[in-house]
Design an enzyme around this catalytic site. Sequence first.
Site, PDB file in Angstrom:
ATOM      1  CG  ASP A  43      -1.754   1.300   1.232  1.00 27.25           C
ATOM      2  OD1 ASP A  43      -3.031   1.260   0.158  1.00 27.25           O
ATOM      3  OD2 ASP A  43      -0.951   2.189   1.774  1.00 27.25           O
ATOM      4  CE1 TYR A  48       1.202   7.872   2.420  1.00 29.62           C
ATOM      5  CE2 TYR A  48       0.737   5.904   1.681  1.00 29.62           C
ATOM      6  CZ  TYR A  48       0.028   6.199   2.136  1.00 29.62           C
ATOM      7  OH  TYR A  48      -0.736   6.637   3.533  1.00 29.62           O
ATOM      8  CE  LYS A  73      -3.861   4.344   0.224  1.00 27.04           C
ATOM      9  NZ  LYS A  73      -1.602   4.567   0.956  1.00 27.04           N
ATOM     10  CG  HIS A 106      -4.649   9.887   0.084  1.00 22.24           C
ATOM     11  ND1 HIS A 106      -3.061  10.066  -0.494  1.00 22.24           N
ATOM     12  CD2 HIS A 106      -4.777   9.282   0.891  1.00 22.24           C
ATOM     13  CE1 HIS A 106      -2.969   9.680   0.909  1.00 22.24           C
ATOM     14  NE2 HIS A 106      -3.381   9.645   1.754  1.00 22.24           N
ATOM     15  CG  LEU A 185      -0.024  -2.207  14.291  1.00 24.01           C
ATOM     16  CD1 LEU A 185       1.396  -2.168  14.118  1.00 24.01           C
ATOM     17  CD2 LEU A 185      -0.728  -3.118  15.091  1.00 24.01           C
ATOM     18  CE  LYS A 227       6.592   3.116   9.100  1.00 20.99           C
ATOM     19  NZ  LYS A 227       6.458   4.489   9.161  1.00 20.99           N
ATOM     20  CB  VAL A 229      11.601   0.897   8.644  1.00 18.99           C
ATOM     21  CG1 VAL A 229      10.532   1.933   7.544  1.00 18.99           C
ATOM     22  CG2 VAL A 229      11.766   1.078  10.036  1.00 18.99           C
ATOM     23  NE  ARG A 233       8.633  -3.551  16.762  1.00 25.02           N
ATOM     24  CZ  ARG A 233       9.106  -2.442  17.224  1.00 25.02           C
ATOM     25  NH1 ARG A 233       8.400  -0.428  17.136  1.00 25.02           N
ATOM     26  NH2 ARG A 233       9.676  -1.724  18.611  1.00 25.02           N
ATOM     27  CG  ASN A 237       3.564  -6.005  12.583  1.00 18.91           C
ATOM     28  OD1 ASN A 237       3.091  -6.765  13.950  1.00 18.91           O
ATOM     29  ND2 ASN A 237       3.849  -5.357  12.183  1.00 18.91           N
TER      30      ASN A 237
HETATM   31  P1  NAD Z   1       0.398   1.001  12.407  1.00 21.59           P
HETATM   32  O1  NAD Z   1      -0.476   1.776  12.618  1.00 21.59           O
HETATM   33  O2  NAD Z   1       0.695   0.745  11.180  1.00 21.59           O
HETATM   34  O3  NAD Z   1       2.014   1.687  12.947  1.00 21.59           O
HETATM   35  C1  NAD Z   1       3.067   1.801  12.166  1.00 21.59           C
HETATM   36  C2  NAD Z   1       3.611   1.832  13.743  1.00 21.59           C
HETATM   37  O4  NAD Z   1       3.636   1.221  14.670  1.00 21.59           O
HETATM   38  C3  NAD Z   1       5.438   2.137  12.484  1.00 21.59           C
HETATM   39  O5  NAD Z   1       5.643   2.991  12.663  1.00 21.59           O
HETATM   40  C4  NAD Z   1       6.330   0.866  13.554  1.00 21.59           C
HETATM   41  O6  NAD Z   1       7.186   2.144  15.164  1.00 21.59           O
HETATM   42  C5  NAD Z   1       4.822   0.716  15.037  1.00 21.59           C
HETATM   43  N1  NAD Z   1       5.183  -1.288  15.008  1.00 21.59           N
HETATM   44  C6  NAD Z   1       4.593  -1.416  13.558  1.00 21.59           C
HETATM   45  N2  NAD Z   1       5.008  -2.761  14.076  1.00 21.59           N
HETATM   46  C7  NAD Z   1       5.184  -2.941  15.491  1.00 21.59           C
HETATM   47  C8  NAD Z   1       5.024  -4.160  16.092  1.00 21.59           C
HETATM   48  N3  NAD Z   1       5.027  -5.794  15.302  1.00 21.59           N
HETATM   49  N4  NAD Z   1       5.315  -3.918  17.393  1.00 21.59           N
HETATM   50  C9  NAD Z   1       5.205  -3.274  17.789  1.00 21.59           C
HETATM   51  N5  NAD Z   1       5.267  -1.961  16.660  1.00 21.59           N
HETATM   52  C10 NAD Z   1       5.374  -1.511  15.528  1.00 21.59           C
HETATM   53  O7  NAD Z   1       0.674   3.307  10.991  1.00 21.59           O
HETATM   54  P2  NAD Z   1       0.614   3.880   9.630  1.00 21.59           P
HETATM   55  O8  NAD Z   1       1.872   3.219   8.864  1.00 21.59           O
HETATM   56  O9  NAD Z   1       0.144   5.058   9.363  1.00 21.59           O
HETATM   57  O10 NAD Z   1      -0.628   3.259   8.860  1.00 21.59           O
HETATM   58  C11 NAD Z   1      -0.644   1.953   7.827  1.00 21.59           C
HETATM   59  C12 NAD Z   1      -0.747   2.143   6.761  1.00 21.59           C
HETATM   60  O11 NAD Z   1      -1.896   2.846   5.772  1.00 21.59           O
HETATM   61  C13 NAD Z   1       0.361   3.399   6.200  1.00 21.59           C
HETATM   62  O12 NAD Z   1       1.795   2.269   5.875  1.00 21.59           O
HETATM   63  C14 NAD Z   1       0.260   3.370   4.510  1.00 21.59           C
HETATM   64  O13 NAD Z   1       0.379   2.936   3.463  1.00 21.59           O
HETATM   65  C15 NAD Z   1      -1.640   3.192   5.496  1.00 21.59           C
HETATM   66  N6  NAD Z   1      -2.230   4.805   6.039  1.00 21.59           N
HETATM   67  C16 NAD Z   1      -2.969   4.594   4.933  1.00 21.59           C
HETATM   68  C17 NAD Z   1      -3.599   6.431   5.374  1.00 21.59           C
HETATM   69  C18 NAD Z   1      -4.476   6.989   4.456  1.00 21.59           C
HETATM   70  O14 NAD Z   1      -5.026   9.018   4.340  1.00 21.59           O
HETATM   71  N7  NAD Z   1      -5.357   6.550   3.223  1.00 21.59           N
HETATM   72  C19 NAD Z   1      -2.745   6.960   6.261  1.00 21.59           C
HETATM   73  C20 NAD Z   1      -2.366   6.733   7.206  1.00 21.59           C
HETATM   74  C21 NAD Z   1      -1.502   5.685   6.848  1.00 21.59           C
END
Ligand code: NAD
Length: 282
Positions: A43, A48, A73, A106, A185, A227, A229, A233, A237
Site C-alpha cells: 500500500d 508518500y 492513491k 486518497h 496499530l 507498517k 521498517v 516486526r 505482524n
Molecule cells: P500503523 O498503525 O501501521 O503503525 C505504524 C507504526 O507502528 C510503525 O511506525 C512502528 O513504529 C510501529 N509498529 C509496527 N509494527 C509494530 C510491532 N509489531 N510492534 C511494535 N511497534 C510496531 O500506522 P501507519 O503506518 O500510519 O498505517 C499503516 C499504513 O496505512 C500506512 O503505512 C499507509 O500505507 C496507510 N495509511 C493510509 C492513510 C490514508 O489516509 N489512506 C493514512 C495513514 C496510513
Amino acid sequence: MPELTLNTGTRMPALGFGVYQVPANETERVVTSALEAGYRHLDTAAAYENEAAVGRAIAASGIPRGELFVTTKLWVQDAGESTARDAFGRSLDRLGLDYLDLYLIHQPYGDYYGSWRAMQSLHGEGLARAIGTSNFYPDRLVDLIDHNETAPAVNQIEAHPFFQRGADLGVMRERGVQMTAWGPLGQGRADLFGHPVLAGIAEAHGKTVAQVSLRWLLQRGIAVIPKTVNPERMRENLSVFDFDLTDDQLKAIASLDTGASTAFDHHDPAGVTALGTTRFDT
Ligand code: NAD
C-alpha cells in the site's frame, strides 16, 4: 494468507504492508524485506513520494506480477477527470507497472466526482483492477455510490482499538464495500502497546499487542496494512492467523473505543483546508 473478494471479483490479501512515512531512500530496502518476509499486498500513495522505490523493489524481487496486489492513491491536487487520469499514468510509470490492483481517492476533497469518473474508465479499461476511496465517512461514501455507476471496492479508513468505526463498517457491509484499516496499530503510539486490556489478551494467547490489534480487525472481516521498517516486526505482524480472540476478548476490546480519531479530524474546517491544499511531487 487469507484473501478477501472485492465487489469487482478481484481477490485482495487480507493483510498488506503500508509504506506511509517510509523515506524514499529507504523504501526499496524496506519493501524488499517485506516481500522476503512474505507480504504480497503493498500500500503506497502518490503523496508518500516513494512509489518509484516501491516499483524498484517489486522489479528486483522477481515475484510474478500476478502474485502481487499493489495499491496506490490519487492526491487532492490531481482531483478532476483529466487530471486524475494523468496522475494515474504517472503513478503507474513510477511503479513500473502496466496495471494497478487497486487505485484509491486518497481524500474526499476537491473534484473527487471528476476523479471517480476517470477511475471508472480506468477500471473499465482494465488498468485498475479495482477502484476505491480512502477517508470517506459514511455520508460521503453513500453519496458517491448513489450517484455513480460503480461503487468503491474498498474504503480505507483509520481504525484501531481506540477508534473502531463500527457504524462505518456497518454501512460498508450494507453497500458491499470492503473496509481496510489504516493505522491499525494506532500509528505506533505507546498508549496502544502499553494498554493493560490489550496486554492481558496478548499474554493469554502468547502474542503481542500488535498481533492482537491486527487479529481483532481481521476477525471482523477488515483488511489491515500495518507498517514497520523492522524485519522482525514485519514477520510478527504477519503471524496473526494462528489464533482466535474469544467473544469475551472481543467485548473487552469493544469497550476501548473512544469514537475519535487519534490522527486527523476530517470534520475540522481548518484541517480540511490544511490537508487539502498540501501539495506533493505527484
Ligand atoms: P500503523 O498503525 O501501521 O503503525 C505504524 C507504526 O507502528 C510503525 O511506525 C512502528 O513504529 C510501529 N509498529 C509496527 N509494527 C509494530 C510491532 N509489531 N510492534 C511494535 N511497534 C510496531 O500506522 P501507519 O503506518 O500510519 O498505517 C499503516 C499504513 O496505512 C500506512 O503505512 C499507509 O500505507 C496507510 N495509511 C493510509 C492513510 C490514508 O489516509 N489512506 C493514512 C495513514 C496510513
